[in-house]
Design a protein around this motif. Sequence first.
Motif, PDB file in Angstrom:
ATOM      1  N   LEU A 459      48.971  42.574  32.165  1.00  0.00           N
ATOM      2  CA  LEU A 459      49.631  42.205  33.415  1.00  0.00           C
ATOM      3  C   LEU A 459      48.707  41.336  34.266  1.00  0.00           C
ATOM      4  N   ASP A 460      49.297  40.433  35.009  1.00  0.00           N
ATOM      5  CA  ASP A 460      48.515  39.555  35.876  1.00  0.00           C
ATOM      6  C   ASP A 460      48.007  40.316  37.094  1.00  0.00           C
ATOM      7  N   SER A 461      46.858  39.931  37.574  1.00  0.00           N
ATOM      8  CA  SER A 461      46.333  40.526  38.803  1.00  0.00           C
ATOM      9  C   SER A 461      47.222  40.119  39.984  1.00  0.00           C
ATOM     10  N   PRO A 462      47.491  41.034  40.891  1.00  0.00           N
ATOM     11  CA  PRO A 462      48.278  40.678  42.078  1.00  0.00           C
ATOM     12  C   PRO A 462      47.455  39.945  43.128  1.00  0.00           C
ATOM     13  N   PHE A 463      46.155  39.783  42.877  1.00  0.00           N
ATOM     14  CA  PHE A 463      45.272  39.167  43.865  1.00  0.00           C
ATOM     15  C   PHE A 463      45.103  37.675  43.604  1.00  0.00           C
ATOM     16  N   ASP A 464      44.852  36.950  44.659  1.00  0.00           N
ATOM     17  CA  ASP A 464      44.656  35.502  44.585  1.00  0.00           C
ATOM     18  C   ASP A 464      43.182  35.206  44.338  1.00  0.00           C
ATOM     19  N   TYR A 465      42.846  34.909  43.068  1.00  0.00           N
ATOM     20  CA  TYR A 465      41.448  34.643  42.741  1.00  0.00           C
ATOM     21  C   TYR A 465      41.004  33.255  43.183  1.00  0.00           C
ATOM     22  N   GLY A 466      41.916  32.518  43.819  1.00  0.00           N
ATOM     23  CA  GLY A 466      41.490  31.289  44.481  1.00  0.00           C
ATOM     24  C   GLY A 466      40.641  31.596  45.706  1.00  0.00           C
ATOM     25  N   ARG A 467      40.679  32.842  46.164  1.00  0.00           N
ATOM     26  CA  ARG A 467      39.884  33.280  47.312  1.00  0.00           C
ATOM     27  C   ARG A 467      38.516  33.804  46.886  1.00  0.00           C
ATOM     28  N   ALA A 468      38.250  33.765  45.568  1.00  0.00           N
ATOM     29  CA  ALA A 468      36.982  34.284  45.047  1.00  0.00           C
ATOM     30  C   ALA A 468      36.311  33.221  44.189  1.00  0.00           C
ATOM     31  N   ARG A 469      34.991  33.282  44.140  1.00  0.00           N
ATOM     32  CA  ARG A 469      34.224  32.291  43.377  1.00  0.00           C
ATOM     33  C   ARG A 469      33.254  32.995  42.427  1.00  0.00           C
ATOM     34  N   LEU A 470      33.146  32.453  41.214  1.00  0.00           N
ATOM     35  CA  LEU A 470      32.152  32.891  40.241  1.00  0.00           C
ATOM     36  C   LEU A 470      31.067  31.825  40.198  1.00  0.00           C
ATOM     37  N   ILE A 471      29.833  32.228  40.500  1.00  0.00           N
ATOM     38  CA  ILE A 471      28.756  31.245  40.692  1.00  0.00           C
ATOM     39  C   ILE A 471      27.522  31.640  39.876  1.00  0.00           C
ATOM     40  N   PRO A 657      39.525  37.591  35.567  1.00  0.00           N
ATOM     41  CA  PRO A 657      40.562  36.675  36.066  1.00  0.00           C
ATOM     42  C   PRO A 657      40.005  35.315  36.486  1.00  0.00           C
ATOM     43  N   PHE A 658      38.662  35.183  36.545  1.00  0.00           N
ATOM     44  CA  PHE A 658      38.085  33.887  36.906  1.00  0.00           C
ATOM     45  C   PHE A 658      38.355  32.886  35.793  1.00  0.00           C
ATOM     46  N   ARG A 659      38.717  31.681  36.177  1.00  0.00           N
ATOM     47  CA  ARG A 659      38.953  30.634  35.181  1.00  0.00           C
ATOM     48  C   ARG A 659      37.980  29.477  35.319  1.00  0.00           C
ATOM     49  N   THR A 660      37.224  29.445  36.395  1.00  0.00           N
ATOM     50  CA  THR A 660      36.216  28.399  36.574  1.00  0.00           C
ATOM     51  C   THR A 660      34.894  29.050  36.952  1.00  0.00           C
ATOM     52  N   MET A 661      33.818  28.352  36.636  1.00  0.00           N
ATOM     53  CA  MET A 661      32.481  28.823  36.940  1.00  0.00           C
ATOM     54  C   MET A 661      31.740  27.704  37.668  1.00  0.00           C
ATOM     55  N   GLU A 662      31.226  28.016  38.847  1.00  0.00           N
ATOM     56  CA  GLU A 662      30.532  27.015  39.649  1.00  0.00           C
ATOM     57  C   GLU A 662      29.022  27.136  39.488  1.00  0.00           C
TER      58      GLU A 662
END
Length: 664
Positions: A459-471, A657-662
Motif C-alpha cells: 500500500l502507498d504511504s498516506p504521507f507526502d514525501y515531497g515534504r521530506a528529503r533524503l540527503i 518511499p524516497f525516490r530521490t537522493m540529494e
Amino acid sequence: MDELLQPQTTMANHHQTDLVAQVYRALTSVMPGFVARAQQKTMISRTLGLMTRQALGVIEAPTGIGKSMGYLIAGIASAVTEDKVLVVSTATASLQDQLASKDLPLALRAFALAGVCGIDVVVAKGRERHACPMKMHAFAGGTQDLFAAGDDHTALTQAVDLWRQGQWAGVRDDLPVRLHQRAWMRIANTAASCPGQKCPEFDLCPYYATQAALKTARVIITNHDYLLSTLSNVPHSVFSDGHKCLFVFDEAHHLSDKLLNAFARRLDLAAFPSEVIEAIAQLCPGMVGLDFAAERVRGIWRACEDAALTMLGDGSQHRFTLNEVPPQFRRLLLDLKAQLSGMRATLKEVKESNARFRNKAVAMLADSRIGQLSGDVQEAIDCIEEFTGDDLVARWLARGRNSIDLNCSPFDGARKARKHLWPVVKTGLLTSATLTTLGSFEPMRIALGLPAETSTLKLDSPFDYGRARLIVPRLCVEASDPAHSRMVAAFLKDHALGAAKHRGVLVYFTSKKLMLDCMAAIPTAQRGCILLQGQWQPWAMLEEHKRRIDAGVRSIIFGLDSIGEGVDLPGEYCTRVIMTRLPFPCPDDPVLCTHAEYLRSKGKDPFHILTMPKVGLKFAQVAGRLMRREQDWGEFYVLDKRLRSKRYGAQIVKSTPFRTMEMG
C-alpha cells in the motif's frame, strides 16, 4: 466503503460485507477525528478476501494507514460470521498489551454500534508470565527465607500481598511492583514445577484461568514467542486447529528471527544450580542420593566450563564452523549429559519421597523447587543434545559479564516455518509497516518459507514525501574510512546541536563505541540537550524528549538499534533523522555467519541473499522515524558515502518511499 469491498471480496457473503461497512461507518462515532483512507479500505477488503478464501497473504501497510483497525475489522467480521477464532499475534508482549488496551476496545465499540455485542476476547501470554498461586501461598506461609533476601524479599512480599488482596490478577505485565527476573522466577508458573490439575490452588491459577477462557474466545491477542512455542510444543492447543483459526501476524518482519529464537538453546556453564540444590536439601533432609548425584554433575560441569574458557581465550565469543565441534569437548558434553540424566532420575525419586511430608506449605515449596531443578536439568540435556547432534545449526560459546554460555540455534527460519507454522496456519495475514526490502517482497517470502503463490500487496504511504528529503552530505566519507568517526562528530556538532530550525533530532548509531566517542567529542557545556541511550530507560528517554520539545527546548536523542523502529515522534518532536552509517548487521553474529558459511558451501552469495535484505529493512525502519503524521516534514541525513558511491545504494533507497537522493 461499500463500493470498495466488492472487487476484493467476491467470495465474501453479503452479511460479511454489510457488517464490515456498518462497522467502518461506526468508526466516526468511536474515534473522534477519524479520517477514512483509501489504503485502509483496500486493506480491509483484501484481508476479508483472504479469510473468505482461506488463504495466506502479505500486506505492507505504511505508518498512518490504520493497519491495526484494518485487520481487526476484517478479522472480527470473518470470525463472527463464520464461527471462527481470530488470533492476532504481535512481536512483543508490550505491543500485545497496546493492541488489547487501545485499538481492540475501539473496534469492539464499533461492532457494538453495528449490532454485534458480546465478543469474547482473551489476551494469551506465556506460562512464565503468570504467577503460581502455590508458590505465593508457600511464600506467605512462612518459608520466605528460602525465596529471597533484601530488596527481592521486599518486592516479593508486596507482590504476594497484592495478589492476596485481589489487587493484582497474577500476570507479570500488570504487576505494579518492580521485580527483577531472578525474584520473579521464584513465584512464576513453570511447566516443570506445575502439578496441573492436582495442584490444590488450581482453581485460583491465573495461567489455567486463561487457558480455560481460550476455549470459548472469539478473539485471541497473543505474541509471536508464545504462539510459536505453543505450535511447536503443544500438539492439541487452541491454535493448532488451522481450520478454526484465522491468523494475523502483526509486525511480521520479526517473524523469521522469532522462529530462530523459538528453537535456540542456551546453557550457562558458569551457573551450576547450587542454590536450588541446597534449598531442596533443606526442604528434604536425608536425601543423600541427590547430594551424590549433584557432586557427580558438578565435577563434569566444571570440566566443561574450563574447556569452554580455554576455547574462548581472551575473546568474548567463539563460533564453531558448521557441524565441527572438537571431539574432546563433545565427549565432555556427552559425559555431562549422562550425569544430568542420572540426576533427573534421582530428582524423580526425591519427589516421590517428598509426598510423605505432613507440612503442606513445605511440601508444596519442595515440589516446586524439585520441579524447577528438573526443568533446568531437562533444558541442559536438550541443549547438549542439540549441540552435539548432527543437525545443521549454529554453535558458539559466549562470555557474558557473569556467564559462560553454550549456544546453538537454527539459522534458517524458513525450514522451521515450513515444519511448524504453515502446516497449521491455513488462513492468515502477515502485515507490517515494513515488509519489502530492496523494493521487493521476495527476501521476506524466502526467509519465511512462504509458498511462491502467496499474494502480496504494498500500500502507498498516506504521507507526502515531497515534504521530506533524503540527503547524503557532499563531504561524507565511507564508513570504512579512518576519518569517518571524526566526520560524524563534526557533522553532529553543526547539524544536530547547531541546527536552529530543528528542535527535535534523532541520531541513529550502529555502534555504541561511535556513539560514546561522538558524545565525548562534544564540549561538556553543550551536552545538556542530548539524551544518551543507556543513561535512560527507553520510555523515560522518549517522555523527557517530548517534555523538552513541548517546553520549547531543543532535544537530541543519541540512540542505537532499539530506536530504529517503534519510536513515534510526530511533528516537532522529530524533524531531522541522522543515520551515522549504513546499518549492516554485526559481522560477528554467529547465526548469520553460520548461515553465510552454509550458503557459500552451496555456491551461493550470502551478501545478496542475507546481508543486503537486512540492510534494506533496517534502513527503511530508521527512515520511517521521520514521517509519522500527514503534516510532518523534515530531513533524513545518511553519513555514509556508500549510499551514493556503491551500486547497492540505489537498491537500499528502494526500500523507502524516497525516490530521490540529494547531495547536501
